[in-house]
Design a protein around this motif. Structure first.
Motif, PDB file in Angstrom:
ATOM      1  N   ALA A 207       0.843  -1.195   0.000  1.00 43.05           N
ATOM      2  CA  ALA A 207       0.000   0.000   0.000  1.00 43.05           C
ATOM      3  C   ALA A 207       0.880   1.249   0.000  1.00 43.05           C
ATOM      4  O   ALA A 207       2.045   1.204   0.421  1.00 43.05           O
ATOM      5  CB  ALA A 207      -0.937   0.019   1.211  1.00 43.05           C
ATOM      6  N   THR A 208       0.289   2.341  -0.469  1.00 37.99           N
ATOM      7  CA  THR A 208       0.975   3.637  -0.547  1.00 37.99           C
ATOM      8  C   THR A 208       0.069   4.709   0.042  1.00 37.99           C
ATOM      9  O   THR A 208      -1.149   4.707  -0.186  1.00 37.99           O
ATOM     10  CB  THR A 208       1.281   3.995  -2.017  1.00 37.99           C
ATOM     11  OG1 THR A 208       2.121   2.990  -2.589  1.00 37.99           O
ATOM     12  CG2 THR A 208       1.967   5.352  -2.128  1.00 37.99           C
ATOM     13  N   LEU A 209       0.661   5.636   0.791  1.00 41.69           N
ATOM     14  CA  LEU A 209      -0.056   6.806   1.284  1.00 41.69           C
ATOM     15  C   LEU A 209       0.741   8.037   0.875  1.00 41.69           C
ATOM     16  O   LEU A 209       1.908   8.183   1.253  1.00 41.69           O
ATOM     17  CB  LEU A 209      -0.213   6.761   2.807  1.00 41.69           C
ATOM     18  CG  LEU A 209      -0.941   7.953   3.430  1.00 41.69           C
ATOM     19  CD1 LEU A 209      -2.420   7.945   3.035  1.00 41.69           C
ATOM     20  CD2 LEU A 209      -0.793   7.942   4.950  1.00 41.69           C
ATOM     21  N   ALA A 238      -4.584  13.608   1.821  1.00 45.84           N
ATOM     22  CA  ALA A 238      -3.753  12.462   1.441  1.00 45.84           C
ATOM     23  C   ALA A 238      -4.557  11.516   0.575  1.00 45.84           C
ATOM     24  O   ALA A 238      -5.795  11.502   0.620  1.00 45.84           O
ATOM     25  CB  ALA A 238      -3.257  11.724   2.688  1.00 45.84           C
ATOM     26  N   VAL A 239      -3.843  10.711  -0.225  1.00 42.77           N
ATOM     27  CA  VAL A 239      -4.491   9.660  -1.005  1.00 42.77           C
ATOM     28  C   VAL A 239      -3.801   8.340  -0.674  1.00 42.77           C
ATOM     29  O   VAL A 239      -2.572   8.246  -0.670  1.00 42.77           O
ATOM     30  CB  VAL A 239      -4.456   9.955  -2.524  1.00 42.77           C
ATOM     31  CG1 VAL A 239      -3.042  10.148  -3.044  1.00 42.77           C
ATOM     32  CG2 VAL A 239      -5.169   8.847  -3.290  1.00 42.77           C
ATOM     33  N   PHE A 240      -4.613   7.333  -0.373  1.00 41.98           N
ATOM     34  CA  PHE A 240      -4.146   5.995  -0.018  1.00 41.98           C
ATOM     35  C   PHE A 240      -4.626   5.003  -1.068  1.00 41.98           C
ATOM     36  O   PHE A 240      -5.744   5.121  -1.562  1.00 41.98           O
ATOM     37  CB  PHE A 240      -4.733   5.596   1.344  1.00 41.98           C
ATOM     38  CG  PHE A 240      -4.610   4.134   1.668  1.00 41.98           C
ATOM     39  CD1 PHE A 240      -3.500   3.636   2.339  1.00 41.98           C
ATOM     40  CD2 PHE A 240      -5.631   3.248   1.328  1.00 41.98           C
ATOM     41  CE1 PHE A 240      -3.387   2.283   2.633  1.00 41.98           C
ATOM     42  CE2 PHE A 240      -5.530   1.896   1.621  1.00 41.98           C
ATOM     43  CZ  PHE A 240      -4.401   1.408   2.273  1.00 41.98           C
ATOM     44  N   PHE A 241      -3.768   4.022  -1.410  1.00 45.73           N
ATOM     45  CA  PHE A 241      -4.213   2.938  -2.279  1.00 45.73           C
ATOM     46  C   PHE A 241      -3.414   1.684  -1.953  1.00 45.73           C
ATOM     47  O   PHE A 241      -2.246   1.742  -1.587  1.00 45.73           O
ATOM     48  CB  PHE A 241      -4.099   3.303  -3.765  1.00 45.73           C
ATOM     49  CG  PHE A 241      -2.746   3.820  -4.196  1.00 45.73           C
ATOM     50  CD1 PHE A 241      -1.821   2.990  -4.813  1.00 45.73           C
ATOM     51  CD2 PHE A 241      -2.407   5.154  -4.004  1.00 45.73           C
ATOM     52  CE1 PHE A 241      -0.584   3.463  -5.221  1.00 45.73           C
ATOM     53  CE2 PHE A 241      -1.161   5.644  -4.402  1.00 45.73           C
ATOM     54  CZ  PHE A 241      -0.258   4.790  -5.018  1.00 45.73           C
ATOM     55  N   THR A 268       5.536  10.615   1.449  1.00 50.72           N
ATOM     56  CA  THR A 268       5.030   9.312   1.024  1.00 50.72           C
ATOM     57  C   THR A 268       5.383   8.250   2.051  1.00 50.72           C
ATOM     58  O   THR A 268       6.511   8.208   2.560  1.00 50.72           O
ATOM     59  CB  THR A 268       5.624   8.916  -0.341  1.00 50.72           C
ATOM     60  OG1 THR A 268       5.293   9.917  -1.300  1.00 50.72           O
ATOM     61  CG2 THR A 268       5.060   7.582  -0.804  1.00 50.72           C
ATOM     62  N   LYS A 269       4.408   7.398   2.352  1.00 47.90           N
ATOM     63  CA  LYS A 269       4.617   6.268   3.257  1.00 47.90           C
ATOM     64  C   LYS A 269       4.264   4.993   2.518  1.00 47.90           C
ATOM     65  O   LYS A 269       3.127   4.816   2.063  1.00 47.90           O
ATOM     66  CB  LYS A 269       3.725   6.408   4.489  1.00 47.90           C
ATOM     67  CG  LYS A 269       3.896   5.305   5.526  1.00 47.90           C
ATOM     68  CD  LYS A 269       5.187   5.475   6.288  1.00 47.90           C
ATOM     69  CE  LYS A 269       5.251   4.532   7.478  1.00 47.90           C
ATOM     70  NZ  LYS A 269       6.540   4.670   8.212  1.00 47.90           N
TER      71      LYS A 269
END
Length: 277
Positions: A207-209, A238-241, A268-269
């Motif tokens: 996943a990416t945040l 923020a956008v998470f996917f 970015t996390k």
């Protein structure tokens, strides 16, 4: 057979356990697929799920929104965060007010002295390389490096139900006028020779945040071409996917459009399968 009814289309442990049990009972992939459709699953999500092998079924667990919604808000412990957008296939969530203005400024201030031309992972060697598709400046914080990083990481872990130790350190990036990051995937391509070495540090990215610390006057949107989604960079949002499989069928192709006027700063996390060392 009754499929696990899902409204969020996520491969949770319960769904995976149900699929594994159905396969063990001799049900075909077609039967499992039809049962999922009858339970309300989107056809694309169901089709991806039934293609998983028994080993993959046992392994696939990805971060997801772990908190209940209250009028489109989640209680992150130290603040309320708004859910502005929620897509089912793929799982994409846009959050409002994830970070406060002072948190954004603190991350920028701490990152600025350490900025350098951004590198990308070299999939052939497992090392790093300059990439013409990425024209930003950036740096990495160590996980838990300072109080502001600790605060942000704890909030992320609570919202998405994912252990802090399974995350890479925060990466802060600055995009000046003309800077961009062309569409790409964040997972490590299993077909590349350098991937096994990369995965030794914590497994696949799942996943990416992307958190927006400073918004440009014009340009710099995050785009998802496969689902025709465009997320404008707004400070604090923020956008998470997430991506259960390291495949283009995850539909998580994304990129950062060129900044036209001003600067875009993001943090970015990336979340990994297991402990990231």
């Amino acid at each position: 057979m009754n499929a696990q009814t899902r409204t969020d289309q996520l491969l949770t442990p319960e769904v995976l356990a149900w699929m594994t049990a159905q396969a063990a009972q001799g049900h075909s992939k077609e039967e499992i697929f039809n049962a999922m459709l009858a339970a309300g699953w989107h056809a694309d999500a169901a089709a991806q799920a039934v293609q998983l092998t028994a080993e993959e079924l046992a392994a696939v667990v990805v971060p997801a929104l772990a908190l209940p919604l209250t009028h489109n808000m989640v209680d992150a412990g130290d603040k309320w965060v708004e859910v502005l957008f929620f897509a089912q296939v793929p799982n994409v969530i846009v959050l409002g007010n994830l970070l406060g203005p002072s948190e954004c400024e603190a991350l920028i201030e701490a990152a600025t002295p350490r900025l350098a031309r951004s590198l990308t992972v070299d999939a052939k060697t497992g090392g790093e390389e300059l990439n013409a598709d990425r024209t930003s400046e950036g740096m990495f914080f160590r996980r838990g490096e300072n109080p502001i990083v600790q605060q942000v990481e704890a909030r992320i872990a609570r919202i998405f139900g994912w252990p802090q130790e399974n995350g890479e350190g925060l990466q802060v990036l600055r995009y000046g006028p003309g800077a961009e990051y062309k569409p790409h995937y964040d997972y490590f391509d299993p077909a590349e020779p350098g991937t096994p070495a990369i995965l030794q540090r914590g497994g696949q990215r799942v996943a990416t945040l992307i958190m927006y610390l400073h918004e440009p006057e014009e340009g710099g949107a995050t785009v998802f071409p496969d689902i025709e989604l465009r997320v404008e960079p707004r400070r604090g949002n923020a956008v998470f996917f997430s991506y259960p499989q390291a495949l283009p069928s995850s539909r998580t192709l994304h990129g950062g459009e060129p900044v036209i006027v001003g600067e875009k700063w993001i943090a970015t996390k990336w979340l990994r399968e297991r402990l990231f060392t």
